[in-house]
Write a protein that holds these residues in place. Structure first.
Motif, PDB file in Angstrom:
ATOM      1  N   VAL A   1       0.647  -1.102  -0.130  1.00 41.29           N
ATOM      2  CA  VAL A   1      -0.010  -0.058  -0.024  1.00 41.29           C
ATOM      3  C   VAL A   1       0.976   1.170   0.151  1.00 41.29           C
ATOM      4  N   SER A   2       0.881   2.145  -1.076  1.00 46.39           N
ATOM      5  CA  SER A   2       1.580   2.969  -1.331  1.00 46.39           C
ATOM      6  C   SER A   2       0.944   4.480  -0.619  1.00 46.39           C
ATOM      7  N   PRO A   3       1.662   5.236   0.152  1.00 49.70           N
ATOM      8  CA  PRO A   3       1.272   6.121   0.737  1.00 49.70           C
ATOM      9  C   PRO A   3       0.925   7.494   0.063  1.00 49.70           C
ATOM     10  N   MET A   4       0.310   7.098  -1.305  1.00 46.33           N
ATOM     11  CA  MET A   4       0.146   8.423  -2.324  1.00 46.33           C
ATOM     12  C   MET A   4      -1.568   8.268  -2.825  1.00 46.33           C
ATOM     13  N   LEU A   5      -1.792   9.521  -3.343  1.00 42.22           N
ATOM     14  CA  LEU A   5      -2.985   9.667  -3.812  1.00 42.22           C
ATOM     15  C   LEU A   5      -3.076   9.996  -5.357  1.00 42.22           C
ATOM     16  N   THR A   6      -3.681   9.509  -6.219  1.00 45.12           N
ATOM     17  CA  THR A   6      -3.395  10.003  -7.552  1.00 45.12           C
ATOM     18  C   THR A   6      -4.643  10.528  -8.118  1.00 45.12           C
ATOM     19  N   ALA A   7      -5.969  10.062  -7.572  1.00 40.05           N
ATOM     20  CA  ALA A   7      -7.176  10.145  -8.154  1.00 40.05           C
ATOM     21  C   ALA A   7      -7.274   9.673  -9.685  1.00 40.05           C
ATOM     22  N   GLY A   8      -8.142  10.331 -10.709  1.00 42.00           N
ATOM     23  CA  GLY A   8      -8.021   9.783 -12.036  1.00 42.00           C
ATOM     24  C   GLY A   8      -8.844   8.409 -12.051  1.00 42.00           C
ATOM     25  N   ASP A   9      -8.518   7.681 -13.211  1.00 48.16           N
ATOM     26  CA  ASP A   9      -9.615   6.811 -13.408  1.00 48.16           C
ATOM     27  C   ASP A   9      -8.549   5.402 -13.608  1.00 48.16           C
ATOM     28  N   ALA A  10      -7.527   5.480 -12.737  1.00 43.96           N
ATOM     29  CA  ALA A  10      -6.612   4.085 -12.833  1.00 43.96           C
ATOM     30  C   ALA A  10      -7.338   2.936 -12.470  1.00 43.96           C
ATOM     31  N   GLN A  11      -6.962   1.683 -12.826  1.00 48.28           N
ATOM     32  CA  GLN A  11      -7.414   0.381 -12.541  1.00 48.28           C
ATOM     33  C   GLN A  11      -7.236  -0.005 -11.024  1.00 48.28           C
ATOM     34  N   ARG A  12      -8.059  -0.954 -10.531  1.00 47.54           N
ATOM     35  CA  ARG A  12      -7.834  -1.268  -9.103  1.00 47.54           C
ATOM     36  C   ARG A  12      -6.641  -2.337  -9.349  1.00 47.54           C
ATOM     37  N   ILE A  13      -6.117  -3.093  -8.189  1.00 50.79           N
ATOM     38  CA  ILE A  13      -5.413  -4.166  -8.506  1.00 50.79           C
ATOM     39  C   ILE A  13      -5.926  -5.405  -9.177  1.00 50.79           C
ATOM     40  N   ALA A  14      -7.391  -5.568  -9.088  1.00 50.48           N
ATOM     41  CA  ALA A  14      -8.197  -6.644  -9.701  1.00 50.48           C
ATOM     42  C   ALA A  14      -9.212  -5.984 -10.537  1.00 50.48           C
ATOM     43  N   GLY A  15      -9.599  -6.482 -11.552  1.00 48.38           N
ATOM     44  CA  GLY A  15     -10.496  -5.960 -12.367  1.00 48.38           C
ATOM     45  C   GLY A  15     -11.615  -7.170 -13.013  1.00 48.38           C
ATOM     46  N   GLY A  16     -12.569  -6.755 -13.751  1.00 44.41           N
ATOM     47  CA  GLY A  16     -13.480  -7.564 -14.089  1.00 44.41           C
ATOM     48  C   GLY A  16     -14.678  -7.747 -13.429  1.00 44.41           C
ATOM     49  N   PRO A  17     -15.640  -8.638 -13.734  1.00 46.14           N
ATOM     50  CA  PRO A  17     -16.957  -8.704 -13.200  1.00 46.14           C
ATOM     51  C   PRO A  17     -16.917  -8.650 -11.341  1.00 46.14           C
ATOM     52  N   SER A  18     -17.785  -8.246 -10.861  1.00 47.00           N
ATOM     53  CA  SER A  18     -17.709  -8.631  -9.136  1.00 47.00           C
ATOM     54  C   SER A  18     -18.009  -9.948  -8.718  1.00 47.00           C
ATOM     55  N   LEU A  19     -17.572 -10.345  -7.737  1.00 52.85           N
ATOM     56  CA  LEU A  19     -18.037 -11.761  -7.275  1.00 52.85           C
ATOM     57  C   LEU A  19     -19.331 -11.654  -6.426  1.00 52.85           C
ATOM     58  N   ALA A  20     -19.947 -12.658  -6.554  1.00 54.25           N
ATOM     59  CA  ALA A  20     -21.329 -12.552  -5.871  1.00 54.25           C
ATOM     60  C   ALA A  20     -21.122 -12.586  -4.572  1.00 54.25           C
ATOM     61  N   VAL A  21     -20.148 -13.467  -3.907  1.00 56.40           N
ATOM     62  CA  VAL A  21     -19.864 -13.217  -2.470  1.00 56.40           C
ATOM     63  C   VAL A  21     -18.244 -12.827  -2.392  1.00 56.40           C
ATOM     64  N   PRO A  22     -17.840 -11.838  -1.432  1.00 53.97           N
ATOM     65  CA  PRO A  22     -16.275 -11.490  -1.465  1.00 53.97           C
ATOM     66  C   PRO A  22     -15.678 -12.422  -0.980  1.00 53.97           C
ATOM     67  N   LYS A  23     -14.560 -12.853  -1.338  1.00 48.20           N
ATOM     68  CA  LYS A  23     -13.519 -13.929  -0.793  1.00 48.20           C
ATOM     69  C   LYS A  23     -12.893 -13.283   0.379  1.00 48.20           C
TER      70      LYS A  23
END
Length: 279
Positions: free
Chosen positions: A236-258
């Motif tokens: 976890v980097s102590p930085m803020l970027t705003a914008g529309d950068a991707q999260r570490i994992a993309g794609g459809p959301s899971l029905a139940v969080p792991k």
């Protein structure tokens, strides 16, 4: 100021362990023991650490992800992860590669990050030889289209042939071009895409049990959705970027969080280095 962590730490560039041990309290730059203690970082940690670091056909593969994220969830800045990283993060990056049999990466990340072959590191030579590993991990690129520049060093000058994970419907001319360049094509899907479960199995069939993925976000999302991810090392980097950068994992959301459990947590210069494993 450091943070106490459970499980073993990460070997630093001098062969010492960075932070580590159930009672360790220290910054990510501290030396807390010998390089052998890094074996606990090879898998589920705790009493199983040694077993997990010495993967075998009986134990089965262990898939770890290594990613970095800003405070506001960006996995990249201007398409690359380097601007949000730091020296300690790169030491961990090198250590995790030093423990891996193979590094799995998405084709877009190869293009964006300018991926090169993994290099042999003196710090890990004896450990890798004792574990029956090659001098460096192989790189396995996940690509449906095989639309890659096969003149890059990743294909022309690796210590071990680069693997290409693709589907059975991949274009024959691209397969031929890849093989001509020296890559080894591994079919891990019935269509054009790659099935993560089959990919993990195919790599294990090649004797590659210590699996490391460095993303990108789309690939990590697919691995999470397929429930093949065993461990996440997240900086976890102590930085803020705003914008529309991707999260570490993309794609459809899971029905139940792991749910994953925290295995260790270290800190240096405001960066947090966490290791989570499946519950």
């Amino acid at each position: 100021m450091g943070v106490a962590g459970s499980g073993a730490g990460v070997a630093g560039p001098d062969g010492g362990v960075v932070g580590g041990g159930a009672d360790a309290v220290g910054s990510a730059g501290a030396d807390a023991g010998s390089a052998e203690a890094a074996g606990g970082y090879g898998g589920s940690g705790g009493s199983e650490g040694s077993e997990r670091s010495e993967r075998s056909a009986e134990a089965g593969p262990w898939l770890r992800a290594n990613m970095v994220s800003t405070l506001d969830g960006a996995a990249q800045h201007d398409g690359r992860s380097q601007p949000i990283s730091c020296a300690a993060d790169m030491r961990i990056f090198g250590t995790l590669r030093g423990l891996a049999d193979v590094v799995i990466v998405g084709a877009e990340t190869v293009r964006q990050e300018g991926y090169r072959p993994a290099r042999a590191r003196d710090d890990f030579a004896a450990r890798r030889a004792a574990a029956g590993q090659g001098p460096a991990p192989a790189i396995a690129v996940v690509s449906a289209s095989l639309d890659l520049d096969f003149s890059l060093p990743l294909f022309t000058s690796p210590l071990l042939p680069t693997l290409l994970l693709t589907g059975a419907a991949a274009a024959p001319d691209r397969i031929a071009a890849a093989e001509k360049a020296g890559a080894r094509v591994v079919i891990a899907g019935d269509g054009t895409g790659v099935d993560p479960v089959r990919a993990v199995r195919a790599l294990a069939d090649l004797g590659l049990y210590r699996l490391l993925t460095e993303g990108g976000p789309r690939l990590l999302g697919q691995l999470v959705a397929a429930d093949v991810l065993d461990e996440l090392c997240l900086t976890v980097s102590p930085m803020l970027t705003a914008g529309d950068a991707q999260r570490i994992a993309g794609g459809p959301s899971l029905a139940v969080p792991k749910r994953f459990e925290l295995a260790s947590l270290l800190e240096e210069a405001g960066f947090l280095f966490s290791r989570y494993r499946r519950t």
